[in-house]
Scaffold this active site. Structure first.
Site, PDB file in Angstrom:
ATOM      1  N   TYR A  75      49.725  49.203 -42.837  1.00 31.23           N
ATOM      2  CA  TYR A  75      48.629  48.639 -43.691  1.00 31.23           C
ATOM      3  C   TYR A  75      49.205  47.178 -44.200  1.00 31.23           C
ATOM      4  CZ  TYR A  75      45.160  51.903 -42.091  1.00 31.23           C
ATOM      5  OH  TYR A  75      44.241  52.496 -41.604  1.00 31.23           O
ATOM      6  N   ARG A  78      49.034  44.450 -41.817  1.00 29.87           N
ATOM      7  CA  ARG A  78      47.638  43.880 -41.519  1.00 29.87           C
ATOM      8  C   ARG A  78      47.384  43.189 -42.741  1.00 29.87           C
ATOM      9  NH1 ARG A  78      44.229  48.962 -39.842  1.00 29.87           N
ATOM     10  NH2 ARG A  78      42.371  47.411 -39.696  1.00 29.87           N
ATOM     11  N   GLN A 109      32.435  47.125 -39.819  1.00 27.11           N
ATOM     12  CA  GLN A 109      33.397  48.188 -39.713  1.00 27.11           C
ATOM     13  C   GLN A 109      34.574  47.795 -40.025  1.00 27.11           C
ATOM     14  OE1 GLN A 109      32.405  50.652 -35.576  1.00 27.11           O
ATOM     15  NE2 GLN A 109      31.721  48.638 -35.425  1.00 27.11           N
ATOM     16  N   ASN A 110      34.775  46.314 -40.103  1.00 26.37           N
ATOM     17  CA  ASN A 110      35.975  45.753 -40.547  1.00 26.37           C
ATOM     18  C   ASN A 110      36.389  45.906 -41.700  1.00 26.37           C
ATOM     19  OD1 ASN A 110      35.663  44.850 -37.939  1.00 26.37           O
ATOM     20  ND2 ASN A 110      34.791  42.883 -38.645  1.00 26.37           N
ATOM     21  N   ASP A 112      38.990  43.673 -43.256  1.00 20.58           N
ATOM     22  CA  ASP A 112      39.602  42.892 -43.335  1.00 20.58           C
ATOM     23  C   ASP A 112      38.803  41.816 -44.617  1.00 20.58           C
ATOM     24  OD1 ASP A 112      38.406  41.328 -40.260  1.00 20.58           O
ATOM     25  OD2 ASP A 112      37.289  41.376 -42.241  1.00 20.58           O
ATOM     26  N   HIS A 127      33.566  51.082 -43.389  1.00 20.34           N
ATOM     27  CA  HIS A 127      34.892  51.764 -43.285  1.00 20.34           C
ATOM     28  C   HIS A 127      36.084  51.532 -44.295  1.00 20.34           C
ATOM     29  CE1 HIS A 127      34.043  52.365 -38.782  1.00 20.34           C
ATOM     30  NE2 HIS A 127      33.561  53.503 -39.548  1.00 20.34           N
ATOM     31  N   CYS A 135      43.711  56.646 -55.051  1.00 22.07           N
ATOM     32  CA  CYS A 135      44.885  57.697 -55.296  1.00 22.07           C
ATOM     33  C   CYS A 135      44.603  58.843 -54.407  1.00 22.07           C
ATOM     34  CB  CYS A 135      44.735  58.253 -56.674  1.00 22.07           C
ATOM     35  SG  CYS A 135      45.735  59.662 -56.953  1.00 22.07           S
ATOM     36  N   THR A 196      31.686  44.608 -31.300  1.00 27.16           N
ATOM     37  CA  THR A 196      31.963  46.089 -31.556  1.00 27.16           C
ATOM     38  C   THR A 196      31.896  46.733 -30.132  1.00 27.16           C
ATOM     39  OG1 THR A 196      31.526  48.095 -32.635  1.00 27.16           O
ATOM     40  CG2 THR A 196      29.846  46.709 -32.491  1.00 27.16           C
ATOM     41  N   ASN A 221      28.695  39.920 -27.557  1.00 28.76           N
ATOM     42  CA  ASN A 221      29.946  40.364 -27.354  1.00 28.76           C
ATOM     43  C   ASN A 221      30.674  39.731 -26.047  1.00 28.76           C
ATOM     44  OD1 ASN A 221      32.218  42.149 -26.617  1.00 28.76           O
ATOM     45  ND2 ASN A 221      31.028  43.673 -27.828  1.00 28.76           N
TER      46      ASN A 221
HETATM   47  C1  BV8 Z   1      33.664  61.115 -38.836  1.00 28.28           C
HETATM   48  C2  BV8 Z   1      39.117  51.779 -40.603  1.00 28.28           C
HETATM   49  C3  BV8 Z   1      33.350  63.387 -39.390  1.00 28.28           C
HETATM   50  C4  BV8 Z   1      40.388  52.198 -40.670  1.00 28.28           C
HETATM   51  C5  BV8 Z   1      38.332  52.684 -38.786  1.00 28.28           C
HETATM   52  C6  BV8 Z   1      35.667  63.049 -30.325  1.00 28.28           C
HETATM   53  C7  BV8 Z   1      34.495  62.642 -29.741  1.00 28.28           C
HETATM   54  C8  BV8 Z   1      33.371  61.949 -30.319  1.00 28.28           C
HETATM   55  C9  BV8 Z   1      33.886  61.556 -31.631  1.00 28.28           C
HETATM   56  C10 BV8 Z   1      35.011  61.770 -32.197  1.00 28.28           C
HETATM   57  C11 BV8 Z   1      35.838  62.511 -31.490  1.00 28.28           C
HETATM   58  N1  BV8 Z   1      36.942  63.051 -32.380  1.00 28.28           N
HETATM   59  C12 BV8 Z   1      36.630  62.328 -33.508  1.00 28.28           C
HETATM   60  C13 BV8 Z   1      35.846  61.797 -33.587  1.00 28.28           C
HETATM   61  C14 BV8 Z   1      34.904  60.993 -34.540  1.00 28.28           C
HETATM   62  C15 BV8 Z   1      35.626  59.509 -34.745  1.00 28.28           C
HETATM   63  C16 BV8 Z   1      35.347  58.868 -33.642  1.00 28.28           C
HETATM   64  O1  BV8 Z   1      34.094  58.264 -33.298  1.00 28.28           O
HETATM   65  N2  BV8 Z   1      36.555  58.564 -32.793  1.00 28.28           N
HETATM   66  C17 BV8 Z   1      36.272  57.750 -31.528  1.00 28.28           C
HETATM   67  C18 BV8 Z   1      37.423  57.129 -31.443  1.00 28.28           C
HETATM   68  C19 BV8 Z   1      35.940  58.814 -30.328  1.00 28.28           C
HETATM   69  N3  BV8 Z   1      34.857  59.240 -36.015  1.00 28.28           N
HETATM   70  C20 BV8 Z   1      35.489  59.421 -37.027  1.00 28.28           C
HETATM   71  O2  BV8 Z   1      36.486  60.080 -37.296  1.00 28.28           O
HETATM   72  C21 BV8 Z   1      34.749  58.876 -38.219  1.00 28.28           C
HETATM   73  N4  BV8 Z   1      34.616  60.113 -39.240  1.00 28.28           N
HETATM   74  O3  BV8 Z   1      33.394  61.199 -37.929  1.00 28.28           O
HETATM   75  O4  BV8 Z   1      33.794  61.926 -40.053  1.00 28.28           O
HETATM   76  C22 BV8 Z   1      34.505  63.981 -38.971  1.00 28.28           C
HETATM   77  C23 BV8 Z   1      35.089  64.702 -39.644  1.00 28.28           C
HETATM   78  C24 BV8 Z   1      36.121  65.438 -39.406  1.00 28.28           C
HETATM   79  C25 BV8 Z   1      36.443  65.648 -37.780  1.00 28.28           C
HETATM   80  C26 BV8 Z   1      35.594  64.953 -37.133  1.00 28.28           C
HETATM   81  C27 BV8 Z   1      34.549  64.097 -37.327  1.00 28.28           C
HETATM   82  C28 BV8 Z   1      35.631  57.765 -39.052  1.00 28.28           C
HETATM   83  C29 BV8 Z   1      35.631  56.595 -37.989  1.00 28.28           C
HETATM   84  C30 BV8 Z   1      36.455  55.687 -38.989  1.00 28.28           C
HETATM   85  C31 BV8 Z   1      37.720  55.157 -38.666  1.00 28.28           C
HETATM   86  N5  BV8 Z   1      38.089  53.848 -39.341  1.00 28.28           N
HETATM   87  N6  BV8 Z   1      38.576  51.749 -39.429  1.00 28.28           N
HETATM   88  C32 BV8 Z   1      41.317  50.816 -40.217  1.00 28.28           C
HETATM   89  O5  BV8 Z   1      40.708  49.833 -39.752  1.00 28.28           O
HETATM   90  O6  BV8 Z   1      42.493  50.993 -40.362  1.00 28.28           O
HETATM   91  S1  BV8 Z   1      37.711  52.897 -37.219  1.00 28.28           S
HETATM   92  C33 BV8 Z   1      38.140  51.193 -36.867  1.00 28.28           C
HETATM   93  O7  BV8 Z   1      38.198  51.118 -35.299  1.00 28.28           O
HETATM   94  C34 BV8 Z   1      37.069  50.239 -37.118  1.00 28.28           C
HETATM   95  O8  BV8 Z   1      36.741  50.276 -38.451  1.00 28.28           O
HETATM   96  C35 BV8 Z   1      35.943  50.054 -36.200  1.00 28.28           C
HETATM   97  O9  BV8 Z   1      35.031  51.022 -36.421  1.00 28.28           O
HETATM   98  C36 BV8 Z   1      36.915  50.743 -35.001  1.00 28.28           C
HETATM   99  C37 BV8 Z   1      37.269  49.590 -34.017  1.00 28.28           C
HETATM  100  O10 BV8 Z   1      36.043  49.405 -33.103  1.00 28.28           O
HETATM  101  P1  BV8 Z   1      35.487  47.828 -33.177  1.00 28.28           P
HETATM  102  O11 BV8 Z   1      35.328  47.514 -34.425  1.00 28.28           O
HETATM  103  O12 BV8 Z   1      34.493  48.048 -32.106  1.00 28.28           O
HETATM  104  O13 BV8 Z   1      36.531  46.912 -32.391  1.00 28.28           O
HETATM  105  P2  BV8 Z   1      37.322  47.385 -31.097  1.00 28.28           P
HETATM  106  O14 BV8 Z   1      38.524  46.491 -30.723  1.00 28.28           O
HETATM  107  O15 BV8 Z   1      37.044  48.660 -30.211  1.00 28.28           O
HETATM  108  O16 BV8 Z   1      36.265  46.533 -29.913  1.00 28.28           O
HETATM  109  C38 BV8 Z   1      36.324  45.032 -30.268  1.00 28.28           C
HETATM  110  C39 BV8 Z   1      35.042  44.433 -29.559  1.00 28.28           C
HETATM  111  O17 BV8 Z   1      34.682  42.892 -29.761  1.00 28.28           O
HETATM  112  C40 BV8 Z   1      34.974  44.715 -28.194  1.00 28.28           C
HETATM  113  O18 BV8 Z   1      33.699  45.109 -27.581  1.00 28.28           O
HETATM  114  C41 BV8 Z   1      35.594  43.292 -27.427  1.00 28.28           C
HETATM  115  O19 BV8 Z   1      34.640  43.009 -26.311  1.00 28.28           O
HETATM  116  C42 BV8 Z   1      34.562  42.482 -28.540  1.00 28.28           C
HETATM  117  N7  BV8 Z   1      35.082  41.098 -28.612  1.00 28.28           N
HETATM  118  C43 BV8 Z   1      36.379  40.723 -28.744  1.00 28.28           C
HETATM  119  N8  BV8 Z   1      36.787  39.219 -28.862  1.00 28.28           N
HETATM  120  C44 BV8 Z   1      35.248  39.049 -29.389  1.00 28.28           C
HETATM  121  C45 BV8 Z   1      34.445  40.183 -29.073  1.00 28.28           C
HETATM  122  N9  BV8 Z   1      33.044  39.981 -29.288  1.00 28.28           N
HETATM  123  C46 BV8 Z   1      32.806  38.574 -29.751  1.00 28.28           C
HETATM  124  N10 BV8 Z   1      33.400  37.439 -29.865  1.00 28.28           N
HETATM  125  C47 BV8 Z   1      34.837  37.622 -29.572  1.00 28.28           C
HETATM  126  N11 BV8 Z   1      35.346  36.575 -29.745  1.00 28.28           N
HETATM  127 ZN    ZN Z   2      45.512  59.806 -59.312  1.00 27.11          ZN
END
Ligand code: BV8
Ligand code: ZN
Length: 248
Positions: A75, A78, A109-110, A112, A127, A135, A196, A221
């Site tokens: 972190y 980043r 979702q960012n 940043d 997020h 803490c 996204t 996208n």
């Molecule tokens: C939850 C903060 C309940 C941290 C983030 C199995 C199956 C299904 C779901 C799950 C599973 N196991 C677990 C899950 C649930 C899980 C999930 O969905 N996993 C996914 C990977 C399958 N979700 C969770 O855990 C969430 N909590 O569900 O709680 C629970 C409780 C207990 C147990 C289970 C469930 C919490 C999710 C939040 C995680 N934290 N961020 C940090 O950033 O350090 S997620 C993080 O990644 C981001 O916040 C964002 O959400 C994600 C990244 O996604 P994108 O933003 O879309 O980025 P990406 O690189 O993927 O895509 C970029 C896009 O931009 C592309 O499409 C590209 O083509 C495009 N692009 C690129 N350049 C350009 C462009 N577009 C336009 N112009 C450009 N120039």
């Molecule tokens: Zn504390």
């Protein structure tokens, strides 16, 4: 006769621009792609985030419990990177769009903080935020704790280990925020999804909630995504190039 896709895009851009102009309640959902042109690596692009780790291994409570120094290093790396870059025309265009519409909500979702730097006001950081620290024991929040890696930061109140105030994989999202986001999706008349991959739940369900609520849904996208088939219009291109055309 083969129409070069640029004319197709021009028509699509004109159509989407008109739809946005008439929006009574616009909801915008952004992901890592909107910050890509600022130099922030996306999660799934080829330049992916941190060397040979993938985020889903590092952005978890388990990783933090097992190796807080490693997760803090990730972190800090980043935070360092993002403190040296600036918001791009896509972020700026959304701030202008917000000014010109009666009802505008930006869900990002960012973590940043670039939307806020660009002047957006009504932002839901679903997020969390890289610049916020909390803490891991008593949940006390601290604004922008600069962490030197020598000693891990401890809570002044309870002595617990401080952590980035972001939502990790496997962690629940803030219930109030999620409820507000779902209500906005159900009641908006236009949803614009930008940069996204729509793979992370529950946020990835927003486009379908909006469509079920009768909204017109568009996407910008550089490639197609899992929602492309189910929404009204997809413009393939860079957010930093397309968005300024939509708000001009
Ligand atoms: C939850 C903060 C309940 C941290 C983030 C199995 C199956 C299904 C779901 C799950 C599973 N196991 C677990 C899950 C649930 C899980 C999930 O969905 N996993 C996914 C990977 C399958 N979700 C969770 O855990 C969430 N909590 O569900 O709680 C629970 C409780 C207990 C147990 C289970 C469930 C919490 C999710 C939040 C995680 N934290 N961020 C940090 O950033 O350090 S997620 C993080 O990644 C981001 O916040 C964002 O959400 C994600 C990244 O996604 P994108 O933003 O879309 O980025 P990406 O690189 O993927 O895509 C970029 C896009 O931009 C592309 O499409 C590209 O083509 C495009 N692009 C690129 N350049 C350009 C462009 N577009 C336009 N112009 C450009 N120039
Ligand atoms: Zn504390």
């Amino acid at each position: 006769m083969h129409r070069s896709d640029t004319t197709m895009d021009d028509e699509k851009i004109a159509f989407l621009k008109e739809r946005l102009r008439r929006a009574k309640k616009l909801m915008v959902l952004t992901g890592a792609g909107i910050s890509a042109e600022s130099g922030v690596p996306t999660f799934r692009g080829q330049d992916g985030l941190w060397q040979n780790y993938n985020v889903t291994d590092l952005a978890t409570p388990q990783a933090f419990a097992a190796n807080p120094k490693l997760v803090w290093a990730f972190y800090n790396w980043r935070r360092n990177l993002i403190s040296q870059i600036k918001e791009n025309p896509a972020h700026q265009a959304l701030a202008i769009l917000e000014e010109s519409l009666p009802d505008f909500t930006l869900v990002t979702q960012n973590v940043d903080g670039l939307h806020r730097r660009a002047g957006s006001k009504n932002i839901i950081e679903i997020h969390g935020n890289l610049w916020q620290v909390k803490c891991s024991q008593c949940r006390q929040k601290y604004i922008d704790m600069s962490v030197n890696m020598g000693t891990l930061p401890l809570c002044k109140i309870c002595g617990g280990l401080l952590r980035p105030d972001v939502v990790w994989f496997g962690e629940n999202l803030d219930h109030q925020l999620l409820q507000r986001v779902e209500e906005t999706a159900q009641t908006c008349d236009v949803l614009l999804v930008i940069g996204t991959s729509c793979q992370v739940y529950p946020v990835a369900a927003i486009p379908m909630i909006a469509k079920n609520g009768g909204a017109f849904a568009g996407e910008i996208n550089t490639e197609e995504t899992p929602i492309t088939a189910g929404i009204d219009i997809t413009i393939i291109g860079k957010a930093g190039e397309i968005l300024p055309l939509l708000v001009k």
